[in-house]
Each structure stands twice: as C-alpha cells, then as structure tokens.
Scaffold this motif. Structure first.
Motif, short mmCIF file in Angstrom:
data_model
loop_
_atom_site.label_atom_id
_atom_site.label_comp_id
_atom_site.label_asym_id
_atom_site.label_seq_id
_atom_site.Cartn_x
_atom_site.Cartn_y
_atom_site.Cartn_z
N LYS A 110 42.30 35.44 37.01
CA LYS A 110 42.90 35.33 35.68
C LYS A 110 42.50 34.03 34.98
CE LYS A 110 47.05 38.18 36.47
NZ LYS A 110 46.86 38.55 37.88
N LYS A 111 42.14 33.01 35.76
CA LYS A 111 41.78 31.72 35.17
C LYS A 111 40.41 31.74 34.51
CE LYS A 111 44.50 29.27 38.68
NZ LYS A 111 44.44 28.33 39.84
N PHE A 112 39.54 32.66 34.96
CA PHE A 112 38.19 32.62 34.39
C PHE A 112 37.77 33.88 33.64
CE2 PHE A 112 37.59 33.66 38.99
CZ PHE A 112 37.04 34.93 38.87
N ILE A 113 38.43 35.00 33.85
CA ILE A 113 38.00 36.24 33.19
C ILE A 113 38.07 36.11 31.67
CG2 ILE A 113 38.47 38.69 32.84
CD1 ILE A 113 39.54 38.79 35.71
N LYS A 114 39.22 35.67 31.14
CA LYS A 114 39.38 35.61 29.69
C LYS A 114 38.50 34.55 29.05
CE LYS A 114 42.94 35.96 26.12
NZ LYS A 114 42.23 35.16 25.13
N PRO A 115 38.41 33.32 29.59
CA PRO A 115 37.52 32.34 28.97
C PRO A 115 36.07 32.82 28.88
CG PRO A 115 38.99 31.24 30.50
CD PRO A 115 39.21 32.71 30.68
N ILE A 116 35.62 33.53 29.90
CA ILE A 116 34.25 34.03 29.88
C ILE A 116 34.11 35.17 28.88
CG2 ILE A 116 32.52 35.27 31.27
CD1 ILE A 116 33.49 33.56 33.67
N ALA A 117 35.10 36.07 28.86
CA ALA A 117 35.06 37.17 27.90
C ALA A 117 35.12 36.65 26.47
CB ALA A 117 36.21 38.14 28.17
N ASP A 118 36.02 35.68 26.22
CA ASP A 118 36.18 35.13 24.88
C ASP A 118 34.93 34.39 24.41
OD1 ASP A 118 38.71 36.15 24.81
OD2 ASP A 118 39.74 34.23 25.13
N ALA A 119 34.14 33.89 25.37
CA ALA A 119 32.90 33.18 25.02
C ALA A 119 31.76 34.14 24.71
CB ALA A 119 32.51 32.23 26.13
N GLY A 120 32.02 35.46 24.87
CA GLY A 120 31.04 36.46 24.46
C GLY A 120 30.14 36.99 25.55
N PHE A 121 30.52 36.83 26.82
CA PHE A 121 29.67 37.33 27.91
C PHE A 121 29.50 38.84 27.82
CE2 PHE A 121 29.35 38.94 32.37
CZ PHE A 121 28.08 38.46 32.64
N ASP A 122 28.26 39.30 27.82
CA ASP A 122 27.98 40.74 27.81
C ASP A 122 26.97 41.13 28.86
OD1 ASP A 122 25.68 39.69 26.74
OD2 ASP A 122 25.68 40.91 24.92
N GLY A 123 26.85 40.30 29.90
CA GLY A 123 25.95 40.60 31.01
C GLY A 123 26.64 41.44 32.06
N VAL A 124 26.28 41.24 33.31
CA VAL A 124 26.80 42.04 34.42
C VAL A 124 27.56 41.14 35.39
CG1 VAL A 124 26.18 43.47 36.40
CG2 VAL A 124 24.98 43.77 34.22
N TRP A 125 28.74 41.58 35.77
CA TRP A 125 29.51 40.92 36.82
C TRP A 125 29.12 41.53 38.17
CZ3 TRP A 125 33.19 37.06 36.52
CH2 TRP A 125 33.72 36.75 35.25
N VAL A 126 28.92 40.68 39.17
CA VAL A 126 28.83 41.11 40.57
C VAL A 126 29.95 40.37 41.29
CG1 VAL A 126 27.49 41.07 42.71
CG2 VAL A 126 26.36 41.59 40.53
N THR A 127 30.96 41.10 41.74
CA THR A 127 32.12 40.44 42.34
C THR A 127 32.22 40.71 43.83
OG1 THR A 127 34.52 40.11 42.17
CG2 THR A 127 33.69 42.34 41.66
N ILE A 128 32.44 39.64 44.57
CA ILE A 128 32.52 39.67 46.03
C ILE A 128 33.96 39.56 46.51
CG2 ILE A 128 31.82 38.48 48.15
CD1 ILE A 128 29.44 37.33 46.56
N ALA A 129 34.76 38.76 45.78
CA ALA A 129 36.11 38.38 46.23
C ALA A 129 36.93 39.59 46.65
CB ALA A 129 36.82 37.61 45.11
N ASN A 130 37.69 39.44 47.72
CA ASN A 130 38.50 40.52 48.28
C ASN A 130 39.95 40.47 47.82
OD1 ASN A 130 36.61 41.95 49.87
ND2 ASN A 130 36.62 40.30 51.37
N PRO A 131 40.62 41.63 47.76
CA PRO A 131 40.10 42.97 47.98
C PRO A 131 39.13 43.35 46.86
CG PRO A 131 42.52 42.94 48.07
CD PRO A 131 42.08 41.65 47.48
N CYS A 132 37.91 43.62 47.23
CA CYS A 132 36.81 43.75 46.28
C CYS A 132 37.09 44.78 45.18
CB CYS A 132 35.53 44.11 47.02
SG CYS A 132 34.07 44.17 45.98
#
Length: 323
Positions: A110-132
């Motif tokens: 929750k600390k990084f999803i919104k700041p990145i989205a608000d900054a206009g990211f339109d690439g691809v997320w690859v997420t490792i963190a569990n539960p994946c």
C-alpha cells in the motif's frame, strides 16, 4: 541509439538483490532503479547503498554497462520503467507457510502502489512477494492498471522445481520436460499430470512403454515441487537464487517481447469458472504482459484441486478486505 530498457526493483533484501544482480549479469536492463523502505530506517538505507555500490563494482565483469540508481523510497521515480519488480517482503514470516507474510506484504504494498500509479506508470509489474497471488490481486485493484500488466511469479518457480524433480527421477534433461504446477503459489498448488510430456511424448504413454523408468511415485514428486522451497529455507533461512531467476525470466520475456509460455499468476476472467483474482495458469508473456492464458483439458481430479486452490486465494483476499 536503441531503446533504453529501464527496470525498477522494490525491496533490496535477499531476493531483490539477486534480481538486480541477475538482471545485470544477463544484460537485460540498461538502467536499474532500486528502492527500499528507507525513511527512518538507517539500516535499510545503508543496505540499499551497499547493494548499489556492490553492483557498480561488478560492472567491469558484466556483458555491458548498466546505469544504477539509488532511489531510496522515492517510488515515483520508477514510473518511467518498462518493468517494476516487487520483492518487498519479510521471509522470516513465511518460515512455515507462504501465508505468513500476508498482512506484512499487503500493508507494505500500500505504501508504493498508489505513488507509482499516480506518477503515471503504465509498464508491467512482476511481483514476487508472498502470498504472491494475493499481492498481485492487490496491485491490480489498488493501481487500476490493465490486469494484463500485472504478473505474479506464481508457480513458475514451482514448475521449475517439478521439472528438476522429474529430471532426477528419469535422467532426462529438465529443459526437455514440459510440466506445470498450477493454482496458488502455496500449499494448495498441484501438478497438472495430465499435461506432462517429455520432448512432446505424454507421460501416460511413456509409462506404458518404459514402466521401470517412469514408474516413479507422482505424489512424492509433487511434494518435492510443493515443498522444495522449505528445504532451501531450512538450510539458509531464505530462498533467493531460483525465485530471482524466475522473476528475471519474466522481465526478459516482457522487454524482449518473446511471447514466452510459462505458468504465472494472472487475473482469472472465467477460467475454469473462476474470476476476479489472480492465480497461476500457463500464460503467453510478451511486451504487453500476459497476452493470452492457455487452458488444458484438466482431469476431474485436477479441476477439483484447481478450485480448492482458488478457494484458498479467495479466503486470503477476504482476510485483508479485498474481496
């Protein structure tokens, strides 16, 4: 001049650092943007600085130069990346099962999803963190991004473990084996035995023709794939090499637009009657993320296992209020 490939990494612990090193060694990224939860944490800040320095010191031995950026916890700086890898977790919480990190990783995200989205990211997320599968679902829901642009490493790693176990049981090279673990990246995953083949020859046929070579116990092989990570964890209190390489393989498939087929966590949109959350099925991965989801003629028993696995993912989503 050609296109510059930019990759961001969130979390530079055991896995994140190995993702960075593998990206550099394989020459996948031209620019690498690394972040960590540094605010008020001198140890994390020092760890991030150390990893960036160590990677820079290794560049003379790598295929080509990579521009390295220490972004602290300024997550918005990752917005121009082609791919962002989320490796923010706390592996000690998963010492018994991958659900152990549920509240930690989802709160951290929750600390990084919104700041990145608000900054206009339109690439691809690859997420490792569990539960994946849960974290992948969270990234999709909270960012509002095209769900095809969110990829969980999911059972890509467990499928590699399955092929490794089958290779040791039969003596065949694992690159010649097609075998998938499906469902959640957790204890409810299962091997799709009906789809296993060696060089294109179905396992069921090989068992009839060579019963001595292929008479292994499927349950034992499946358990090796399901619990292999805990063998690793028991010896060094983390897993790092294989999962980092699984993530890098997905990054390469995206930035090279490979149309690579691998099991990974993706949004269910009616697949086998399931929808609205992420879990692993074989996917075609390219520049647009998950371009296609492939389906097998699963047996009745395998379908039952798939639905049971999906039920567990949905239970975890309910626990964090995302369903």
């Amino acid at each position: 001049m050609g296109t510059v490939t930019k990759v961001g990494i969130i979390g530079m612990g055991h896995v994140g650092a190995h993702v960075a090193n593998s990206l550099v060694l394989q020459g996948i990224a031209d620019e690498l943007y690394m972040t960590e939860q540094c605010s008020g944490d001198e140890d994390r800040s020092a760890k991030l600085a150390a990893e960036v320095q160590d990677l820079g010191d290794s560049l003379a031995f790598c295929p080509h130069n990579v521009a390295l950026f220490n972004c602290g916890d300024d997550y918005a700086r990752l917005a121009d990346c082609d791919v962002i890898v989320n490796a923010a977790g706390k592996v000690s919480l998963a010492s018994k099962d991958r659900d152990g990190e549920l509240f930690y990783t989802t709160d951290t995200a929750k600390k990084f999803i919104k700041p990145i989205a608000d900054a206009g990211f339109d690439g691809v997320w690859v997420t490792i963190a569990n539960p994946c599968d849960v974290v992948a679902t969270e990234i999709w829901k909270l960012s509002g991004i095209d769900p095809r642009h969110v990829i969980g490493t999911g059972t890509a790693l467990d499928s590699s473990r399955l092929k490794y176990a089958l290779s040791r049981a039969t003596g065949y090279d694992q690159h010649s084996i097609c075998a998938y673990m499906l469902g959640e990246h957790g204890s409810s995953m299962f091997a799709a035995w009906s789809a296993v083949n060696f060089g294109g020859k179905p396992l069921a046929q090989l068992r009839r023709e060579q019963p001595e070579r292929f008479g292994f116990d499927e349950r034992e092989i499946e358990e090796e794939a399901r619990h292999g990570g805990y063998v690793t964890y028991a010896g060094k209190q983390c897993t790092e090499f294989a999962v980092a390489d699984a993530a890098c393989r997905l990054v390469r498939a995206v930035v090279s637009n490979e149309h690579y087929i691998t099991p990974c966590s993706t949004l269910m949109t009616g697949d086998y009657g399931e929808e609205g959350f992420f879990t692993s099925l074989p996917c075609v991965v390219g520049a647009d993320g998950v371009e296609e989801v492939m389906h097998f003629d699963l047996s009745d028993a395998e379908l039952a296992e798939f639905h049971a696995s999906c039920a567990h993912v949905k239970e975890n989503l309910e626990r964090i209020g995302l369903r």
